[in-house]
Design a protein around this motif. Structure first.
Motif, PDB file in Angstrom:
ATOM      1  N   UNK A  71       0.884  -1.208  -0.045  1.00 25.37           N
ATOM      2  CA  UNK A  71       0.082   0.025   0.007  1.00 25.37           C
ATOM      3  C   UNK A  71       0.718   1.135   0.128  1.00 25.37           C
ATOM      4  N   UNK A  72       2.045   1.492   0.749  1.00 28.12           N
ATOM      5  CA  UNK A  72       2.629   2.582   0.811  1.00 28.12           C
ATOM      6  C   UNK A  72       3.437   2.868  -0.498  1.00 28.12           C
ATOM      7  N   UNK A  73       3.828   1.708  -1.397  1.00 27.58           N
ATOM      8  CA  UNK A  73       4.534   1.923  -2.613  1.00 27.58           C
ATOM      9  C   UNK A  73       3.411   2.390  -3.430  1.00 27.58           C
ATOM     10  N   UNK A  74       1.978   1.723  -3.500  1.00 25.50           N
ATOM     11  CA  UNK A  74       1.160   2.456  -4.377  1.00 25.50           C
ATOM     12  C   UNK A  74       0.837   3.721  -4.066  1.00 25.50           C
ATOM     13  N   UNK A  75       0.697   4.229  -2.942  1.00 30.34           N
ATOM     14  CA  UNK A  75       0.311   5.456  -2.435  1.00 30.34           C
ATOM     15  C   UNK A  75       1.601   6.474  -2.763  1.00 30.34           C
ATOM     16  N   UNK A  76       2.703   5.800  -2.730  1.00 30.88           N
ATOM     17  CA  UNK A  76       3.726   6.825  -3.280  1.00 30.88           C
ATOM     18  C   UNK A  76       3.920   7.156  -4.702  1.00 30.88           C
ATOM     19  N   UNK A  77       3.288   6.146  -5.561  1.00 27.22           N
ATOM     20  CA  UNK A  77       3.178   6.217  -6.906  1.00 27.22           C
ATOM     21  C   UNK A  77       2.010   7.196  -7.371  1.00 27.22           C
ATOM     22  N   UNK A  78       0.992   7.052  -6.426  1.00 32.77           N
ATOM     23  CA  UNK A  78      -0.281   7.694  -6.986  1.00 32.77           C
ATOM     24  C   UNK A  78       0.364   9.444  -6.491  1.00 32.77           C
ATOM     25  N   UNK A  79       1.017   9.625  -5.554  1.00 35.57           N
ATOM     26  CA  UNK A  79       1.528  10.868  -5.135  1.00 35.57           C
ATOM     27  C   UNK A  79       2.289  11.639  -5.949  1.00 35.57           C
ATOM     28  N   UNK A  80       2.800  10.792  -6.913  1.00 39.25           N
ATOM     29  CA  UNK A  80       4.058  11.351  -7.707  1.00 39.25           C
ATOM     30  C   UNK A  80       3.252  12.302  -8.532  1.00 39.25           C
ATOM     31  N   UNK A  81       3.651  13.503  -8.864  1.00 39.74           N
ATOM     32  CA  UNK A  81       3.255  14.146  -9.916  1.00 39.74           C
ATOM     33  C   UNK A  81       3.906  13.819 -11.321  1.00 39.74           C
ATOM     34  N   UNK A  82       3.168  14.024 -12.440  1.00 43.00           N
ATOM     35  CA  UNK A  82       3.616  13.675 -13.840  1.00 43.00           C
ATOM     36  C   UNK A  82       4.533  15.306 -14.363  1.00 43.00           C
ATOM     37  N   UNK A  83       4.464  16.007 -13.432  1.00 42.01           N
ATOM     38  CA  UNK A  83       5.407  17.372 -14.013  1.00 42.01           C
ATOM     39  C   UNK A  83       6.593  17.208 -14.880  1.00 42.01           C
ATOM     40  N   UNK A  84       7.623  16.563 -14.195  1.00 46.06           N
ATOM     41  CA  UNK A  84       8.707  16.359 -14.724  1.00 46.06           C
ATOM     42  C   UNK A  84       8.865  15.526 -16.051  1.00 46.06           C
ATOM     43  N   UNK A  85       7.856  14.422 -15.779  1.00 51.56           N
ATOM     44  CA  UNK A  85       8.021  13.620 -17.011  1.00 51.56           C
ATOM     45  C   UNK A  85       7.322  14.210 -18.191  1.00 51.56           C
ATOM     46  N   UNK A  86       6.355  15.056 -17.943  1.00 46.90           N
ATOM     47  CA  UNK A  86       5.621  15.884 -19.177  1.00 46.90           C
ATOM     48  C   UNK A  86       6.638  16.843 -19.539  1.00 46.90           C
ATOM     49  N   UNK A  87       7.437  17.334 -18.780  1.00 46.36           N
ATOM     50  CA  UNK A  87       8.386  18.341 -19.433  1.00 46.36           C
ATOM     51  C   UNK A  87       9.412  17.602 -20.435  1.00 46.36           C
TER      52      UNK A  87
END
Length: 296
Positions: free
Chosen positions: A140-156
């Motif tokens: 659950x902790x790993x899934x939450x960390x993934x959901x919290x990660x913004x796609x900001x830098x990836x988009x750039x």
């Protein structure tokens, strides 16, 4: 000629118990639609529904989580609207800016492109296992960390390296969103099931039958129903097949890019510390083909 606005809205009921984390996940999920178009968020508005029998302190924490995630994205939440409802719901309206000649859509994939994904899938089965009180806390902790990660830098990075098409993977699952890219771009997407990254524990919970209702709906519509353009191999394990339809919360970017730009893109993602997986390629034709693996 050089400035356009993009607008999106997204909200949903809680996927975790902690109100602050729920608010932050919902905000990250809503912001993702702007990032998927290659845009930059400017401001956001809250949308919230709250039961009368739930403490307002919890709602305060939800809004704080959303505000902090918006601040991480470099924007403010400028207001919003709240109503009473039997079930909590929270999300954002997000306004962003974009160059009108550089908008990323689902319709730009071209034969010869490679297909990439920036987050693993499996949040649906993991949060379902959590609701059933059968989840391993580490999963659950790993899934939450993934959901919290913004796609900001990836988009750039996707924009900088000239991606042809982009979308984010959310409620329709990987198959559903890949289908949309194939249909709107009028091309054939080839995806290797073994190359698709999975969150730790996702296979275990899928094997135990802890599938959200969205998995069945996605499979009925994109796998067998009127929207299906899918060709699949019987060699793909049923558990993995279920996960390809798993509805994702705050998922990664699914994008296509000319093969000659791949080395520079992959190097840039490594340097930025951003996760990235190559999961397929684009060919001439029409449809979505899922193979057991791209390597044989």
């Amino acid at each position: 000629e050089e400035l356009a606005l993009v607008q999106t809205v997204d909200f949903f009921p809680p996927v975790v118990d902690d109100p602050y984390t729920y608010g932050a996940i919902a905000a990250a999920n809503a912001l993702s639609d702007v990032y998927a178009m290659g845009g930059q968020p400017l401001l956001a508005l809250n949308i919230a529904a709250w039961p009368e029998d739930q403490p307002l302190d919890y709602l305060t924490r939800v809004l704080e989580g959303g505000a902090d995630k918006a601040a991480e994205a470099g924007i403010v939440i400028a207001g919003g609207h709240t109503v009473t409802d039997d079930e909590p719901k929270y999300g954002l309206v997000v306004t962003g800016r974009i160059h009108p000649a550089r908008i990323l859509t689902k319709a730009g994939a071209q034969p010869g492109d490679l297909i990439y994904l920036t987050k693993p899938i499996g949040t649906g089965v993991i949060t379902t296992a959590h609701k059933a009180q059968k989840v391993d806390p580490a999963h659950l902790e790993a899934a939450v960390a993934s959901m919290l990660r913004l796609n900001r830098r990836a988009s750039e990075l996707v924009v900088e390296h000239g991606a042809h098409a982009c979308t984010d993977v959310t409620g329709y699952g990987l198959i559903g969103h890949a289908t949309e890219v194939a249909v709107k771009s009028r091309v054939k997407l080839i995806i290797g099931a073994a190359e698709v990254p999975l969150l730790d524990g996702a296979e275990r919970y899928a094997r135990e039958g802890l599938l959200p209702g969205g998995t069945r709906r996605n499979r009925a519509y994109y796998g067998e129903g009127p929207a299906s353009v899918l060709t699949s191999s019987p060699e793909i394990p049923p558990v993995l097949w279920d996960l390809l339809f798993d509805p994702v919360t705050s998922g990664g970017l699914l994008f296509t890019l000319p093969a000659e730009r791949a080395p520079a893109l992959e190097a840039a993602f490594r340097q930025a510390g951003e996760p990235l997986w190559r999961i397929g390629q684009v060919e001439e034709g029409l449809g979505l083909v899922v193979l057991p693996s791209l390597t044989g």
